[in-house]
Design a protein around this motif. Structure first.
Motif, mmCIF file in Angstrom:
data_model
loop_
_atom_site.group_PDB
_atom_site.id
_atom_site.type_symbol
_atom_site.label_atom_id
_atom_site.label_comp_id
_atom_site.label_asym_id
_atom_site.label_seq_id
_atom_site.Cartn_x
_atom_site.Cartn_y
_atom_site.Cartn_z
ATOM 1 N N ARG A 104 55.813 70.959 39.564
ATOM 2 C CA ARG A 104 56.523 69.940 40.301
ATOM 3 C C ARG A 104 58.149 69.703 40.035
ATOM 4 O O ARG A 104 58.946 69.721 41.075
ATOM 5 C CB ARG A 104 55.690 68.664 40.074
ATOM 6 C CG ARG A 104 56.548 67.343 40.560
ATOM 7 C CD ARG A 104 56.822 67.360 42.127
ATOM 8 N NE ARG A 104 57.627 66.059 42.821
ATOM 9 C CZ ARG A 104 58.877 65.926 42.803
ATOM 10 N NH1 ARG A 104 59.635 66.957 42.415
ATOM 11 N NH2 ARG A 104 59.462 64.933 43.169
ATOM 12 N N LEU B 225 72.608 62.932 44.371
ATOM 13 C CA LEU B 225 72.445 63.810 45.357
ATOM 14 C C LEU B 225 73.255 63.640 46.765
ATOM 15 O O LEU B 225 72.941 64.506 47.658
ATOM 16 C CB LEU B 225 71.060 64.305 45.705
ATOM 17 C CG LEU B 225 70.223 64.586 44.267
ATOM 18 C CD1 LEU B 225 68.595 64.681 44.507
ATOM 19 C CD2 LEU B 225 70.771 66.188 43.999
ATOM 20 N N GLU C 93 65.137 57.349 48.731
ATOM 21 C CA GLU C 93 65.287 57.520 47.367
ATOM 22 C C GLU C 93 66.858 57.588 46.996
ATOM 23 O O GLU C 93 67.470 57.180 46.270
ATOM 24 C CB GLU C 93 64.597 58.353 46.796
ATOM 25 C CG GLU C 93 64.770 58.632 45.236
ATOM 26 C CD GLU C 93 63.716 59.419 44.525
ATOM 27 O OE1 GLU C 93 63.120 59.089 43.587
ATOM 28 O OE2 GLU C 93 63.666 60.673 44.918
ATOM 29 N N HIS C 94 67.541 58.789 47.545
ATOM 30 C CA HIS C 94 68.759 59.352 47.118
ATOM 31 C C HIS C 94 69.808 58.512 47.605
ATOM 32 O O HIS C 94 71.052 58.824 47.044
ATOM 33 C CB HIS C 94 69.056 60.871 47.484
ATOM 34 C CG HIS C 94 68.022 61.867 47.064
ATOM 35 N ND1 HIS C 94 67.587 62.799 47.681
ATOM 36 C CD2 HIS C 94 67.039 61.508 45.982
ATOM 37 C CE1 HIS C 94 66.585 63.537 46.867
ATOM 38 N NE2 HIS C 94 66.353 62.440 45.890
ATOM 39 N N HIS D 11 60.760 64.862 50.305
ATOM 40 C CA HIS D 11 62.157 65.331 50.283
ATOM 41 C C HIS D 11 61.725 66.791 51.130
ATOM 42 O O HIS D 11 61.180 67.572 50.819
ATOM 43 C CB HIS D 11 62.170 65.669 48.722
ATOM 44 C CG HIS D 11 62.554 64.759 47.747
ATOM 45 N ND1 HIS D 11 63.240 63.687 48.014
ATOM 46 C CD2 HIS D 11 62.184 64.322 46.584
ATOM 47 C CE1 HIS D 11 63.096 62.695 46.984
ATOM 48 N NE2 HIS D 11 62.450 63.254 46.216
ATOM 49 N N HIS E 83 57.353 62.094 46.564
ATOM 50 C CA HIS E 83 56.845 60.990 46.124
ATOM 51 C C HIS E 83 55.860 60.424 47.171
ATOM 52 O O HIS E 83 56.014 59.330 47.819
ATOM 53 C CB HIS E 83 57.868 59.914 45.241
ATOM 54 C CG HIS E 83 58.805 60.683 44.730
ATOM 55 N ND1 HIS E 83 58.698 61.204 43.464
ATOM 56 C CD2 HIS E 83 60.171 60.656 45.106
ATOM 57 C CE1 HIS E 83 59.982 61.753 43.150
ATOM 58 N NE2 HIS E 83 60.837 61.437 43.999
ATOM 59 N N THR F 25 63.043 71.626 42.799
ATOM 60 C CA THR F 25 64.560 71.460 43.340
ATOM 61 C C THR F 25 65.249 72.607 42.693
ATOM 62 O O THR F 25 66.100 73.257 43.484
ATOM 63 C CB THR F 25 64.987 70.079 42.675
ATOM 64 O OG1 THR F 25 64.172 69.244 43.113
ATOM 65 C CG2 THR F 25 66.412 69.808 43.047
ATOM 66 N N LYS G 239 69.124 69.383 52.636
ATOM 67 C CA LYS G 239 68.191 68.663 52.064
ATOM 68 C C LYS G 239 68.178 67.103 52.774
ATOM 69 O O LYS G 239 69.152 66.585 53.058
ATOM 70 C CB LYS G 239 68.736 68.331 50.557
ATOM 71 C CG LYS G 239 68.340 69.535 49.640
ATOM 72 C CD LYS G 239 68.819 69.279 48.271
ATOM 73 C CE LYS G 239 67.894 68.549 47.351
ATOM 74 N NZ LYS G 239 66.677 69.414 47.103
ATOM 75 N N TYR H 192 58.303 68.315 49.759
ATOM 76 C CA TYR H 192 57.620 67.722 48.637
ATOM 77 C C TYR H 192 58.198 66.338 48.361
ATOM 78 O O TYR H 192 58.916 65.727 48.950
ATOM 79 C CB TYR H 192 57.822 68.638 47.387
ATOM 80 C CG TYR H 192 59.343 68.788 47.065
ATOM 81 C CD1 TYR H 192 60.255 69.630 47.469
ATOM 82 C CD2 TYR H 192 59.804 68.380 45.818
ATOM 83 C CE1 TYR H 192 61.321 69.865 47.108
ATOM 84 C CE2 TYR H 192 61.040 68.227 45.612
ATOM 85 C CZ TYR H 192 61.904 69.191 46.354
ATOM 86 O OH TYR H 192 63.486 69.080 45.857
HETATM 87 C C1 MLT Z 1 62.894 65.005 42.991
HETATM 88 O O1 MLT Z 1 62.126 64.184 43.069
HETATM 89 O O2 MLT Z 1 62.602 66.070 42.376
HETATM 90 C C2 MLT Z 1 64.384 64.938 43.398
HETATM 91 O O3 MLT Z 1 64.519 63.526 44.052
HETATM 92 C C3 MLT Z 1 65.264 65.819 43.459
HETATM 93 C C4 MLT Z 1 65.274 66.458 45.072
HETATM 94 O O4 MLT Z 1 65.182 66.010 46.081
HETATM 95 O O5 MLT Z 1 65.237 67.558 45.201
#
Ligand code: MLT
Ligand code: ZN
Length: 445
Positions: A321, A79, A401-402, A371, A364, A325, A335, A362
Motif C-alpha cells: 500500500r 501535494l 485529504e490533500h 486517490h 482511504h 505513490t 493526481k 487507491y
Molecule cells: C496516500 O494516501 O498514499 C497519499 O495521500 C499520497 C497519494 O495520494 O499519493
C-alpha cells in the motif's frame, strides 16, 4: 513582474531576525520554495527562520508594512503546492520553532511549537505510553504546523479523525497581526465562533500557527490485518456495510493496477492472486473480534480473505500500500484526491473505468477518499473537467485529504457555490486584509 528586496528591506529583515535567519542564496530559495507537489518552479526572494513567536509576529508586521507576500513553510510534503513560493514571496520556515513544551500524561496533551516533526510527536507519545494517531507516509518530515495548516489525514482517519480532531488548542498570528489564542485546551468550550477549527485546514492563508495543543490517546490494540480480494466492485457497499459493525482502524483500497504497482516495487512481492480490487482492513486482534470478523466475511461476496499470520506479513501488506505513490511517480500521473459517500462508490468506479480504463485508484476507502491517478493523459485540462463532472454528478468533493493549495485553487472557484466562496473571501479579508499570507492559494482573492 517579480520584485527584488531592496538593501533597506533586506537589512530590515536582518534587524528583526539576525543574519543567519535570513537566507537569500539560491540553494535555500529553491529548497524552501518547493514542496512535494512540484506545482511550480520555486522562486522566492528570501527564506526566513524565526525562532520565537515574537519574531514571527514581527515578520507579519514587516510584510504588512512593505506589502510583501509570505509563504508559511513546514516540512513541505504537501501535494497541492500550498507551500510553494513561485512569485518572489518570502518563505517563512517554522523549522526553528521546534520545541515540545509540555507533555501531560494525565490530560493526555502535548503542547508544542509548529516546527516539531510529526514522528517526534508520535515518539514522545510512545515514550509516555500514549499514541498520536495522525499516521501518514510523510510523518518523518512533515511538521505539526503544516499538519494543522492542511488538516492532514492519513490511514487512521476512519478511527481517529483528521488532524482537526486531535488539535485541542491553537495559538496563531493572523495576516493582520492579531493573535488568536485558543490554548485553553478544554474538552468543552462553546464560547463563540470555532476559530480554532477555522484555522485548521486554512493552508496558511489566514494565520500562522505559533503553538499547538495535541490530544494523545491510548495506544492502539494489537491489530489483525486482513486483505480482501474482490472480483466484483459492485459488491463493495455490501462488504463495507458488513465491516461497519467492527471497530476498524484502517480500510484501504487498492485497485488491480495500484496493487500490482505496489507489489512489484517489493524486493519480495506477495504471492497474491489477481483481483479487481483489494481491501485492506485492520481490526482489533482479540479472539472474539477476529472470530466475528471471519464469520461475517464468510458470508460476503469476496473472492478470498487473507489474514496476516504475523506482524511481518502485515507489514508486507502495508508495504504494498505504502509503495504505490512512489511506484507511480515515474509515470507522471495526473493526481486527484476525490471523496464520495460509500453507497456511490460502485457508480463512481464505473464512471472512472468507462473514461479511463487504465486509471490507478487507491486510497482511504473507509472514509470515502479515493486517490485517482490518471496516466498517459493527453489533455490534462479536459481530463480535469471530466473528473469535476464526476464529482458533481455524485455529489463528492474535489479534495478529501490533500487540500486546495495552488493546484486546486481555480477548481475551487469553478466548482463551489458562489455564496460559499463569498463567505471564504470575507473571512480571508477579515483576517488578512492586505492579502500577505499565501496569495494565490486556496481562495485566491
Ligand atoms: C496516500 O494516501 O498514499 C497519499 O495521500 C499520497 C497519494 O495520494 O499519493
Ligand atoms: Zn492519502
Amino acid at each position: 513582474m517579480k520584485r527584488a528586496l531592496s538593501d533597506k528591506q533586506q537589512d530590515a529583515l536582518v534587524q528583526l531576525l539576525g543574519k543567519p535567519a535570513v537566507c537569500v542564496d539560491d540553494n535555500s530559495r529553491k529548497t524552501y520554495g518547493a514542496d512535494w507537489s512540484q506545482a511550480a518552479d520555486p522562486d522566492p526572494v528570501a527564506v526566513v527562520f524565526p525562532s520565537t513567536r515574537e519574531q514571527l509576529h514581527a515578520i507579519i508586521a514587516y510584510a504588512n508594512e512593505w506589502r510583501w507576500p509570505l509563504v508559511p513553510s513546514g516540512g513541505r510534503t504537501g501535494l497541492t503546492g500550498a507551500a510553494v513560493a513561485a512569485h518572489g514571496e518570502i518563505v517563512v520556515s517554522l523549522e526553528k520553532m521546534n520545541r515540545i513544551l509540555e507533555l501531560d500524561t494525565r490530560e493526555r496533551l502535548l503542547i508544542c511549537e509548529p516546527g516539531v516533526i510529526t514522528a517526534q510527536v508520535q515518539q514522545a507519545a510512545r515514550e509516555h505510553g500514549l499514541f498520536y494517531p495522525v499516521e501518514f507516509g510523510a510523518e518523518g518530515s512533515s511538521q505539526v504546523g503544516g499538519n494543522i495548516a492542511t488538516n492532514a489525514g492519513g490511514v487512521r482517519v476512519l478511527r481517529y479523525g483528521m488532524t482537526r480532531a486531535q488539535v485541542a488548542g491553537l495559538q496563531a498570528v493572523t495576516g493582520h497581526g492579531t493573535w488568536i489564542d485558543e490554548m485553553r485546551c478544554l474538552r468543552k468550550d462553546n464560547a463563540g465562533y470555532a476559530l480554532r477549527e477555522l484555522l485548521i485546514g486554512s493552508e496558511g492563508t489566514l494565520a500562522i500557527t505559533t503553538q499547538a495543543g495535541l490530544r494523545l490517546c491510548e495506544p492502539m490494540p494489537a491489530l489483525a490485518t486482513v486483505l480482501l480480494l474482490l472480483d466484483d466492485i459492485n459488491t463493495l457497499p455490501e462488504v463495507l456495510r458488513a465491516m461497519q459493525r467492527f471497530p476498524l482502524y484502517a480500510c484501504e483500497w487498492m485497485d488491480q493496477r495500484a496493487f500490482a504497482l505496489g507489489n512489484e516495487a517489493q524486493a519480495n512481492p506477495l504471492g497474491v492472486a489477481s483481483a479487481a480490487g483489494y481491501l485492506m482492513i485492520e481490526a482489533p486482534a482479540d479472539a472474539m473480534t477476529v472470530e466475528a470478523l471471519s464469520a461475517a466475511l464468510a458470508t460476503q461476496p469476496v473472492a478470498d480473505v487473507l489474514l496476516a499470520q504475523s506482524s511481518k506479513q502485515a507489514e508486507g501488506f502495508w508495504a504494498v500500500r505504502d509503495s504505490i505513490t512512489g511506484a507511480l511517480k515515474p509515470r507522471h500521473p495526473l493526481k486527484f484526491d476525490v471523496g464520495f459517500r460509500a453507497s456511490r462508490m460502485p457508480a463512481v468506479f464505473a464512471a472512472i473505468a468507462q473514461q479511463w480504463p487504465d486509471a490507478v485508484v487507491y486510497g482511504h476507502l473507509g472514509d470515502g477518499n479515493l486517490h485517482l491517478n490518471l496516466v498517459n493523459v493527453q489533455d490534462p485540462l479536459h481530463a480535469q473537467a471530466q473528473v469535476w463532472q464526476i464529482v458533481k454528478q455524485f455529489q463528492g468533493t474535489i479534495t478529501a485529504e490533500h487540500g486546495i493549495g495552488m493546484l486546486r485553487s481555480r477548481a475551487l472557484q469553478s466548482t463551489e457555490a458562489h455564496d460559499r466562496l463569498s463567505a471564504m473571501r470575507a473571512i480571508k479579508q477579515a483576517l488578512d486584509p492586505n492579502g500577505i499570507l499565501n496569495p494565490g492559494k486556496l481562495v485566491s482573492t
